[in-house]
Design an enzyme around this catalytic site. Sequence first.
Site, PDB file in Angstrom:
ATOM      1  N   ASP A   1       0.886  -1.165   0.000  1.00 58.09           N
ATOM      2  CA  ASP A   1       0.000   0.000   0.000  1.00 58.09           C
ATOM      3  C   ASP A   1       0.919   1.209   0.000  1.00 58.09           C
ATOM      4  O   ASP A   1       1.609   1.483   0.978  1.00 58.09           O
ATOM      5  CB  ASP A   1      -0.883  -0.027   1.245  1.00 58.09           C
ATOM      6  CG  ASP A   1      -1.715   1.238   1.420  1.00 58.09           C
ATOM      7  OD1 ASP A   1      -1.607   2.151   0.574  1.00 58.09           O
ATOM      8  OD2 ASP A   1      -2.457   1.319   2.417  1.00 58.09           O
TER       9      ASP A   1
ATOM     10  N   ASN B   1       5.055   5.125  -9.551  1.00 56.80           N
ATOM     11  CA  ASN B   1       3.999   5.084 -10.550  1.00 56.80           C
ATOM     12  C   ASN B   1       2.587   4.975  -9.962  1.00 56.80           C
ATOM     13  O   ASN B   1       1.629   5.454 -10.561  1.00 56.80           O
ATOM     14  CB  ASN B   1       4.243   3.904 -11.503  1.00 56.80           C
ATOM     15  CG  ASN B   1       3.074   3.655 -12.425  1.00 56.80           C
ATOM     16  OD1 ASN B   1       2.812   4.415 -13.346  1.00 56.80           O
ATOM     17  ND2 ASN B   1       2.343   2.565 -12.153  1.00 56.80           N
TER      18      ASN B   1
ATOM     19  N   SER C   1       3.665  11.889 -12.806  1.00 52.13           N
ATOM     20  CA  SER C   1       2.641  12.889 -12.503  1.00 52.13           C
ATOM     21  C   SER C   1       1.514  12.729 -13.521  1.00 52.13           C
ATOM     22  O   SER C   1       1.031  11.625 -13.746  1.00 52.13           O
ATOM     23  CB  SER C   1       3.246  14.301 -12.535  1.00 52.13           C
ATOM     24  OG  SER C   1       2.280  15.280 -12.237  1.00 52.13           O
TER      25      SER C   1
ATOM     26  N   TYR D   1      -7.204  15.402  -7.107  1.00 48.50           N
ATOM     27  CA  TYR D   1      -6.266  14.726  -8.017  1.00 48.50           C
ATOM     28  C   TYR D   1      -5.278  15.735  -8.607  1.00 48.50           C
ATOM     29  O   TYR D   1      -4.063  15.493  -8.643  1.00 48.50           O
ATOM     30  CB  TYR D   1      -7.044  14.034  -9.130  1.00 48.50           C
ATOM     31  CG  TYR D   1      -6.183  13.270 -10.109  1.00 48.50           C
ATOM     32  CD1 TYR D   1      -5.716  11.994  -9.799  1.00 48.50           C
ATOM     33  CD2 TYR D   1      -5.844  13.817 -11.348  1.00 48.50           C
ATOM     34  CE1 TYR D   1      -4.921  11.286 -10.697  1.00 48.50           C
ATOM     35  CE2 TYR D   1      -5.052  13.128 -12.251  1.00 48.50           C
ATOM     36  CZ  TYR D   1      -4.598  11.853 -11.924  1.00 48.50           C
ATOM     37  OH  TYR D   1      -3.812  11.166 -12.815  1.00 48.50           O
TER      38      TYR D   1
ATOM     39  N   LYS E   1      -1.189  15.793  -8.130  1.00 49.95           N
ATOM     40  CA  LYS E   1      -0.272  15.642  -9.254  1.00 49.95           C
ATOM     41  C   LYS E   1       0.605  16.877  -9.452  1.00 49.95           C
ATOM     42  O   LYS E   1       1.745  16.763  -9.915  1.00 49.95           O
ATOM     43  CB  LYS E   1      -1.063  15.323 -10.525  1.00 49.95           C
ATOM     44  CG  LYS E   1      -1.637  13.907 -10.532  1.00 49.95           C
ATOM     45  CD  LYS E   1      -0.544  12.842 -10.399  1.00 49.95           C
ATOM     46  CE  LYS E   1      -1.055  11.437 -10.582  1.00 49.95           C
ATOM     47  NZ  LYS E   1       0.013  10.417 -10.532  1.00 49.95           N
TER      48      LYS E   1
ATOM     49  N   THR F   1      -6.466   3.771 -19.890  1.00 43.71           N
ATOM     50  CA  THR F   1      -6.479   2.909 -18.714  1.00 43.71           C
ATOM     51  C   THR F   1      -7.857   3.016 -18.059  1.00 43.71           C
ATOM     52  O   THR F   1      -8.708   3.795 -18.498  1.00 43.71           O
ATOM     53  CB  THR F   1      -5.399   3.327 -17.697  1.00 43.71           C
ATOM     54  OG1 THR F   1      -5.734   4.624 -17.163  1.00 43.71           O
ATOM     55  CG2 THR F   1      -4.019   3.402 -18.348  1.00 43.71           C
TER      56      THR F   1
END
Length: 317
Positions: free
Chosen positions: A76, A103, A166, A180, A184, A215
């Site tokens: 984690d 990543n 990022s 988010y 980033k 993705t």
Amino acid sequence: MSLVIPNQTLITSTLKDLVVVLTGGAQGVGRSVVEQLHVAGAKVIFGDVDDNLAQQVISSLTTTNTTGKVHFVHCDISSYPDQLSLFQTAYNYYQRIDIVIANAAVSLSRDPFAPASLTDEAILTAPTMAEVDINLKGVLYTARLGYHYLRKNSESEHRGDLVLVSSIAGFKECEGLVSYTASKHGVIGVMRGLALQAAKEGVKVNTVCPWMTRTRMVKGIEQGWYDLNLPSNGPADVAQAILICSTANRSSSSSQQHQGAVLPFSGKILWVGGGKSYEIEDRLQSLEPEWLGYENSEILKRGQEYLHSAGTSWDNK
């Protein structure tokens, strides 16, 4: 902005037998990185929270006829003990770590600033900080541990590479993705905060910022994107950008370089759009006098020189 074209010979010739630690390797971009590293003959130790998907990656690669080795450690990324275990496992296996790739990331659909999250009832409950915990705090953990182990290597000129993933949200406004986007942006902050210090010790720190990538994170906007005929990346395209960062400083000759990569490759940002990689940080820095103003830029330069000079410390002694 500079288009950087990967030199496959450089990638395959320099990655063989290198030890790589990666977070988030069970699916998407991370899985593609693991697969490409494996084909090149690297020794990969990756962490993920999804044990089933991770075992599928291991199974698929152990049946291929390559020289690379792959290990999985449940991790984690928001847990420092979990990440410490990942790095200790890798170091105990091979007594060195050459490349570290941060990543792992998440994107949640329930933005805490959306109208549904701002009702009189909803405002009484603290919003989830999972994106900050995983995308930023987790990257800080990876960077700290990675930097520690890379510094152990004896090659003072180039001890290793730290690659931070990022996003386009790391430098562009992204409505509906406040947490988010903040997380980033923070990843680029980690790179900018560490790159100069790390380079002095032979550790190169770089960032990859993918645009729309196919993705599971983009399922909600995918069809509309394609309807507009906008460009997109495959996971393998982003993986290639990560491998560019991992190998750009490992060339032994001027004839074997990634075309368009300015060396030393350190403190860079690779934006990945339409399957291609573009370095954008050098141009941003070179244009500073224009967007900040020439006088302001010159004064800022003097201040930065002082802050980065030997003996200057932020510690309040």
